[in-house]
Design a protein around this motif. Sequence first.
Motif, PDB file in Angstrom:
ATOM      1  N   GLN A 193      41.102  27.324  55.170  1.00 34.86           N
ATOM      2  CA  GLN A 193      40.785  28.697  54.910  1.00 34.86           C
ATOM      3  C   GLN A 193      41.750  29.457  54.083  1.00 34.86           C
ATOM      4  O   GLN A 193      41.445  30.292  53.314  1.00 34.86           O
ATOM      5  CB  GLN A 193      40.780  29.309  56.261  1.00 34.86           C
ATOM      6  CG  GLN A 193      39.251  28.794  57.121  1.00 34.86           C
ATOM      7  CD  GLN A 193      39.058  29.573  58.538  1.00 34.86           C
ATOM      8  OE1 GLN A 193      40.023  30.022  59.177  1.00 34.86           O
ATOM      9  NE2 GLN A 193      37.854  29.464  58.669  1.00 34.86           N
ATOM     10  N   ALA A 194      43.112  29.284  54.449  1.00 41.48           N
ATOM     11  CA  ALA A 194      44.248  29.814  53.463  1.00 41.48           C
ATOM     12  C   ALA A 194      43.752  29.343  52.060  1.00 41.48           C
ATOM     13  O   ALA A 194      44.097  30.415  51.153  1.00 41.48           O
ATOM     14  CB  ALA A 194      45.500  29.413  53.980  1.00 41.48           C
ATOM     15  N   GLY A 195      43.767  28.244  51.825  1.00 43.87           N
ATOM     16  CA  GLY A 195      43.261  27.663  50.465  1.00 43.87           C
ATOM     17  C   GLY A 195      42.230  28.320  49.934  1.00 43.87           C
ATOM     18  O   GLY A 195      41.982  28.805  48.638  1.00 43.87           O
ATOM     19  N   GLU A 196      41.125  28.589  50.665  1.00 45.20           N
ATOM     20  CA  GLU A 196      39.879  29.049  50.258  1.00 45.20           C
ATOM     21  C   GLU A 196      40.157  30.743  49.972  1.00 45.20           C
ATOM     22  O   GLU A 196      39.917  30.926  48.551  1.00 45.20           O
ATOM     23  CB  GLU A 196      38.969  29.263  51.367  1.00 45.20           C
ATOM     24  CG  GLU A 196      38.245  27.750  51.401  1.00 45.20           C
ATOM     25  CD  GLU A 196      37.187  27.714  50.344  1.00 45.20           C
ATOM     26  OE1 GLU A 196      36.245  28.452  50.474  1.00 45.20           O
ATOM     27  OE2 GLU A 196      37.088  26.676  49.792  1.00 45.20           O
ATOM     28  N   ALA A 197      40.925  31.240  50.636  1.00 46.49           N
ATOM     29  CA  ALA A 197      41.301  32.552  50.378  1.00 46.49           C
ATOM     30  C   ALA A 197      42.040  32.852  48.920  1.00 46.49           C
ATOM     31  O   ALA A 197      41.992  33.785  47.978  1.00 46.49           O
ATOM     32  CB  ALA A 197      41.969  33.329  51.623  1.00 46.49           C
ATOM     33  N   LYS A 198      42.970  32.074  49.094  1.00 48.34           N
ATOM     34  CA  LYS A 198      43.980  31.776  47.703  1.00 48.34           C
ATOM     35  C   LYS A 198      43.097  31.612  46.398  1.00 48.34           C
ATOM     36  O   LYS A 198      43.446  32.249  45.476  1.00 48.34           O
ATOM     37  CB  LYS A 198      44.967  30.770  47.615  1.00 48.34           C
ATOM     38  CG  LYS A 198      45.761  30.758  46.609  1.00 48.34           C
ATOM     39  CD  LYS A 198      46.761  29.578  46.749  1.00 48.34           C
ATOM     40  CE  LYS A 198      47.738  29.251  45.477  1.00 48.34           C
ATOM     41  NZ  LYS A 198      48.656  28.328  45.646  1.00 48.34           N
ATOM     42  N   GLU A 232      40.684  33.705  41.547  1.00 46.36           N
ATOM     43  CA  GLU A 232      39.270  33.833  41.023  1.00 46.36           C
ATOM     44  C   GLU A 232      39.030  35.527  40.419  1.00 46.36           C
ATOM     45  O   GLU A 232      38.632  35.714  39.461  1.00 46.36           O
ATOM     46  CB  GLU A 232      38.034  33.485  41.539  1.00 46.36           C
ATOM     47  CG  GLU A 232      36.711  33.533  40.706  1.00 46.36           C
ATOM     48  CD  GLU A 232      36.557  32.835  39.591  1.00 46.36           C
ATOM     49  OE1 GLU A 232      35.804  33.018  38.534  1.00 46.36           O
ATOM     50  OE2 GLU A 232      37.474  31.901  39.400  1.00 46.36           O
ATOM     51  N   LYS A 233      39.408  36.236  41.448  1.00 44.51           N
ATOM     52  CA  LYS A 233      39.388  37.691  41.388  1.00 44.51           C
ATOM     53  C   LYS A 233      40.330  38.271  40.195  1.00 44.51           C
ATOM     54  O   LYS A 233      39.841  38.969  39.544  1.00 44.51           O
ATOM     55  CB  LYS A 233      39.437  38.419  42.542  1.00 44.51           C
ATOM     56  CG  LYS A 233      38.223  38.406  43.596  1.00 44.51           C
ATOM     57  CD  LYS A 233      38.385  38.963  44.922  1.00 44.51           C
ATOM     58  CE  LYS A 233      37.197  38.923  45.528  1.00 44.51           C
ATOM     59  NZ  LYS A 233      37.373  39.531  46.918  1.00 44.51           N
ATOM     60  N   THR A 234      41.689  37.652  40.189  1.00 44.35           N
ATOM     61  CA  THR A 234      42.556  38.265  39.478  1.00 44.35           C
ATOM     62  C   THR A 234      42.063  37.590  38.086  1.00 44.35           C
ATOM     63  O   THR A 234      42.394  38.500  37.248  1.00 44.35           O
ATOM     64  CB  THR A 234      43.808  37.662  39.771  1.00 44.35           C
ATOM     65  OG1 THR A 234      44.300  37.997  41.175  1.00 44.35           O
ATOM     66  CG2 THR A 234      45.029  38.027  39.051  1.00 44.35           C
ATOM     67  N   SER A 235      41.679  36.616  37.907  1.00 44.16           N
ATOM     68  CA  SER A 235      41.317  36.020  36.437  1.00 44.16           C
ATOM     69  C   SER A 235      40.031  37.060  35.913  1.00 44.16           C
ATOM     70  O   SER A 235      40.086  37.378  34.794  1.00 44.16           O
ATOM     71  CB  SER A 235      40.674  34.883  36.714  1.00 44.16           C
ATOM     72  OG  SER A 235      40.271  34.199  35.543  1.00 44.16           O
ATOM     73  N   ASN A 236      39.211  37.438  36.865  1.00 48.05           N
ATOM     74  CA  ASN A 236      38.032  38.046  36.318  1.00 48.05           C
ATOM     75  C   ASN A 236      38.434  39.575  35.861  1.00 48.05           C
ATOM     76  O   ASN A 236      38.072  40.085  34.921  1.00 48.05           O
ATOM     77  CB  ASN A 236      36.969  38.284  37.319  1.00 48.05           C
ATOM     78  CG  ASN A 236      36.172  36.767  37.653  1.00 48.05           C
ATOM     79  OD1 ASN A 236      36.223  36.090  36.856  1.00 48.05           O
ATOM     80  ND2 ASN A 236      35.595  36.881  39.024  1.00 48.05           N
TER      81      ASN A 236
END
Length: 66
Positions: free
Chosen positions: A9-14, A19-23
């Motif tokens: 779950q930590a990996g998923e959140a990361k 992805e949000k940062t990239s966008n």
Amino acid sequence: MDSQKMSYQAGEAKGQAQEKTSNLMDMASNAAQSAKETVQEAGQQVMASAQGAADAVKNATGMNKK
């Protein structure tokens, strides 16, 4: 909750945060490029207007004759 699931779950959140940062970076880059193009177009319009005014003065004063 076991540690493997927590790690997953930590990996998923990361991954989602990356992805949000990239966008957001893409959006900022696009906005900057758009602003640059707008400024360049405005500069070209100002230069064309100035050239037109200079030509009008030359024509009015007879300095444009060949």
